[in-house]
Design an enzyme around this catalytic site. Structure first.
Site, short mmCIF file in Angstrom:
data_model
loop_
_atom_site.label_atom_id
_atom_site.label_comp_id
_atom_site.label_asym_id
_atom_site.label_seq_id
_atom_site.Cartn_x
_atom_site.Cartn_y
_atom_site.Cartn_z
N ILE A 102 -15.05 10.19 51.42
CA ILE A 102 -15.70 10.78 52.65
C ILE A 102 -17.26 10.14 52.73
CG2 ILE A 102 -16.48 12.65 53.93
CD1 ILE A 102 -14.20 14.15 52.39
N THR A 133 -21.13 19.06 54.47
CA THR A 133 -19.77 19.26 54.88
C THR A 133 -18.70 19.10 53.75
OG1 THR A 133 -19.44 16.89 55.22
CG2 THR A 133 -20.08 18.20 57.26
N SER A 134 -19.32 19.40 52.47
CA SER A 134 -18.52 19.26 51.16
C SER A 134 -18.24 20.65 50.57
CB SER A 134 -19.32 18.31 50.16
OG SER A 134 -18.63 18.00 49.30
N ARG A 135 -19.08 21.53 49.94
CA ARG A 135 -18.67 22.54 49.33
C ARG A 135 -20.09 23.50 49.53
NH1 ARG A 135 -14.08 21.83 50.37
NH2 ARG A 135 -12.49 21.89 49.26
N HIS A 137 -15.91 25.44 58.62
CA HIS A 137 -14.94 24.72 57.53
C HIS A 137 -13.96 23.85 58.42
CE1 HIS A 137 -14.02 24.21 53.25
NE2 HIS A 137 -13.53 23.17 53.70
N GLU A 174 -18.45 31.53 52.07
CA GLU A 174 -17.67 31.67 53.23
C GLU A 174 -16.30 32.39 53.24
OE1 GLU A 174 -17.27 27.26 53.23
OE2 GLU A 174 -14.82 27.83 53.04
N ASP A 208 -24.87 8.30 43.57
CA ASP A 208 -23.64 8.78 42.98
C ASP A 208 -23.54 8.33 41.41
OD1 ASP A 208 -20.71 9.04 42.34
OD2 ASP A 208 -20.35 8.84 44.22
N ASP A 222 -20.94 23.05 57.39
CA ASP A 222 -19.49 23.28 57.73
C ASP A 222 -19.05 24.00 56.59
OD1 ASP A 222 -17.10 22.81 59.10
OD2 ASP A 222 -16.60 21.41 57.77
P1 NAI Z 1 -14.04 11.65 46.37
O1 NAI Z 1 -13.46 12.07 45.03
O2 NAI Z 1 -13.33 10.39 46.75
O3 NAI Z 1 -15.80 11.56 46.39
C1 NAI Z 1 -16.63 12.21 45.61
C2 NAI Z 1 -17.55 11.64 45.14
O4 NAI Z 1 -18.56 12.32 44.47
C3 NAI Z 1 -17.08 10.45 43.70
O5 NAI Z 1 -17.67 9.16 44.05
C4 NAI Z 1 -17.83 10.97 42.70
O6 NAI Z 1 -18.41 10.17 41.71
C5 NAI Z 1 -19.14 11.75 43.26
N1 NAI Z 1 -19.91 12.66 42.66
C6 NAI Z 1 -19.63 13.23 41.59
N2 NAI Z 1 -20.41 14.05 41.04
C7 NAI Z 1 -21.58 13.61 41.82
C8 NAI Z 1 -23.01 14.12 41.74
N3 NAI Z 1 -23.42 14.86 40.66
N4 NAI Z 1 -23.87 13.42 42.65
C9 NAI Z 1 -23.43 12.68 43.48
N5 NAI Z 1 -22.24 12.27 43.66
C10 NAI Z 1 -21.27 12.99 42.71
O7 NAI Z 1 -13.97 12.83 47.43
P2 NAI Z 1 -13.87 13.01 49.01
O8 NAI Z 1 -12.57 12.89 49.28
O9 NAI Z 1 -14.73 11.85 49.49
O10 NAI Z 1 -14.37 14.52 49.50
C11 NAI Z 1 -15.81 14.66 48.92
C12 NAI Z 1 -15.81 16.25 49.14
O11 NAI Z 1 -15.60 16.76 50.45
C13 NAI Z 1 -14.72 17.12 48.26
O12 NAI Z 1 -15.02 17.37 46.98
C14 NAI Z 1 -14.46 18.65 49.24
O13 NAI Z 1 -15.42 19.36 48.50
C15 NAI Z 1 -15.20 18.01 50.68
N6 NAI Z 1 -14.29 18.08 51.50
C16 NAI Z 1 -14.63 18.98 52.82
C17 NAI Z 1 -13.74 19.06 53.73
C18 NAI Z 1 -14.28 20.03 55.00
O14 NAI Z 1 -13.23 20.21 55.83
N7 NAI Z 1 -15.33 20.14 55.44
C19 NAI Z 1 -12.51 18.50 53.93
C20 NAI Z 1 -12.06 17.73 52.54
C21 NAI Z 1 -12.96 17.37 51.58
#
Ligand code: NAI
Length: 335
Positions: free
Chosen positions: A159, A235-237, A298, A266, A178, A261
Site C-alpha cells: 500500500i 489508513t493502516s491501523r 475503515h 474503532e 521502512d 480511516d
Molecule cells: P505490507 O506487509 O505489504 O507492508 C507493510 C510494510 O511496513 C513492510 O514493508 C514492512 O517492512 C513495514 N514496516 C514494518 N515495521 C515498520 C516500522 N516499524 N516502521 C515502518 N515500516 C514498517 O502491508 P500492506 O499490504 O502495504 O498493508 C499495510 C497496512 O495497511 C496493513 O498492515 C493493514 O494494517 C493496513 N490496511 C488497511 C486497510 C483499510 O481498509 N484501511 C486495508 C488493508 C490494509
C-alpha cells in the site's frame, strides 16, 4: 463442511456467495452468516462449524480460540491482511489453520488515502455542504497546492508503494521510511530515517502494520518532530497513533490536519449504524469536533474489486485447508 462468517454485512455475503458458487459448488460447503462480531460472548454462534471467517474487529484472543477449538473449529479464515486481532501463538498451540488475505487491491487503500488528503486539503467536504445551502463564499476553504510538497510514507510495502506512486504522479517529493524497505521505492522517492521524514514532510501517511514495535509510533515525541502545520494520515491501523497526543497537537495548532480511516478503539463503532445513540467514547467525540479532522469508518479497502479479491483469496485459503495443502497465505508466529 460449515463456515460461520462473523461480522457479515450484505456486501460480504454477496461477494462470498458469488465466488463460492463459482469455485466451491462441487464441494459440500455451507456458509452461515452472522452480523455479530466474534468475541467471548458470541463464540457459541460458531457451534457446529469447522471454520470461522472473520474481519478486522473480530477478537480472537487465546480464550476465544480455545473455545472455538473446543467446539470443533479447525480453521480461521481472515478476510483482511492485518492479523493483530488474532493470538497467533495460541492458534498454533491449538493446531488451528489460520490464513489471511495478504493483498487485495493495495491501490484501493492508496486511492482512499489520496481521497482523504485531497478532501482535507481543499475542504471539499465543507464546500459540498456550503454550496448546497446556497453559500458560495470561499472563506475557510483555502488549501495548499500539493505539487512540489513533500509526502512522507511510513511503511513502503504494497500500500505504501501504491501511495508513493500516486503522490509522485501529483508532482510531490516522496520520502519513505521502512526498516525493511521495498527496492521498488527507490524509483519513486528517497528512503530516509524516520526523524528526517517527520521533520520534512508536509503530509505523513502511515502504511505499516500494527506490531509491538509500531504501537503508538505517532506519539507526543514524534508529533513534536513533525513540521508545524503538517497533515497526518492513517489508513493502516488505529493504534499506530496515540490519539490523545494527536488531540493535544491539534489543540496546540502544531498538527495542521488529521485524516483517519482507522481508530484505536474503532471496534464498538465502525461498521455499525450508531446514529441514534450517544457515542460514549469522549476521545473520538473530541476528534470529531475539529474542522481540520476527517474521519472515515475503515473504508479504505471498500471497492468492488477488493471485495471480489478478498472473497477469492478467502475461499482459496479454505480450499487449501480442505485439501490439506500448505497455504501461501498461512499466518504463523514470527510472520
Ligand atoms: P505490507 O506487509 O505489504 O507492508 C507493510 C510494510 O511496513 C513492510 O514493508 C514492512 O517492512 C513495514 N514496516 C514494518 N515495521 C515498520 C516500522 N516499524 N516502521 C515502518 N515500516 C514498517 O502491508 P500492506 O499490504 O502495504 O498493508 C499495510 C497496512 O495497511 C496493513 O498492515 C493493514 O494494517 C493496513 N490496511 C488497511 C486497510 C483499510 O481498509 N484501511 C486495508 C488493508 C490494509
Amino acid at each position: 463442511m460449515q463456515v460461520t462468517v462473523f461480522s457479515a454485512h450484505p456486501y460480504d455475503q454477496n461477494s462470498l456467495d458469488t465466488v463460492a458458487q463459482e469455485r466451491l459448488s462441487h464441494r459440500q460447503v455451507t456458509l452461515v452468516y452472522q452480523t455479530a462480531a466474534l468475541s467471548r460472548q458470541t463464540v457459541p454462534l460458531a457451534a457446529g462449524s469447522d471454520a470461522v471467517c472473520v474481519f478486522v474487529n473480530d477478537q480472537l484472543d487465546a480464550e476465544v480460540l480455545e473455545q472455538l477449538a473446543a467446539s470443533g473449529v479447525k480453521a480461521v479464515l481472515l478476510r483482511c491482511a492485518g492479523f493483530n486481532n488474532v493470538d497467533i501463538a495460541a492458534a498454533e498451540r491449538l493446531g488451528l489453520f489460520v490464513a489471511r488475505v495478504p493483498a487485495y487491491s493495495p491501490e484501493a487503500v492508496a486511492e482512499h488515502t489520496l481521497a482523504l488528503v485531497m478532501t482535507l486539503n481543499r475542504h471539499t467536504h465543507r464546500a459540498y455542504n456550503r454550496v448546497r445551502e446556497g453559500n458560495f463564499m470561499l472563506d475557510g476553504l483555502l488549501g495548499a497546492t500539493l505539487h512540489g510538497k513533500t509526502v512522507g510514507i511510513i511503511g513502503t510495502g504494497k500500500i505504501g508503494l501504491a501511495t508513493a506512486r500516486i503522490f509522485k504522479g501529483l508532482g510531490c517529493r516522496v520520502l519513505g521510511y521502512d526498516p525493511f524497505p521495498a527496492d521498488a521505492f527507490r524509483q519513486l522517492g528517497e528512503l530516509v530515517e524516520l526523524d528526517r521524514l517527520l521533520a520534512e514532510a508536509h503530509v505523513v501517511s502511515l502504511h505499516c502494520p500494527l506490531l509491538d514495535a509500531t504501537h503508538h509510533m505517532i506519539n507526543a515525541d514524534s508529533l513534536a518532530k513533525m513540521k508545524k502545520g503538517a497533515m497526518l494520515v492513517n489508513t493502516s491501523r488505529g493504534a499506530l497513533i496515540d490519539t490523545r497526543a494527536v488531540i493535544s497537537a491539534l489543540k496546540h495548532r502544531h498538527l495542521g490536519a488529521l485524516a483517519i480511516d482507522v481508530y484505536e478503539q474503532e471496534g464498538p463503532l465502525f461498521f455499525q449504524d450508531r446514529s441514534a445513540e450517544f457515542i460514549d467514547d469522549d476521545v473520538f467525540v473530541r476528534l470529531m469536533t475539529f474542522p481540520n479532522v476527517l474521519i472515515t469508518g475503515h473504508q479504505g479497502f471498500f471497492t468492488h474489486e477488493a471485495l471480489r479479491e478478498i472473497a477469492e483469496t478467502t475461499l482459496g485459503n479454505l480450499e487449501d485447508f480442505l485439501d490439506g495443502r500448505e497455504s501461501p497465505n498461512a499466518v504463523r508466529t514470527g510472520h
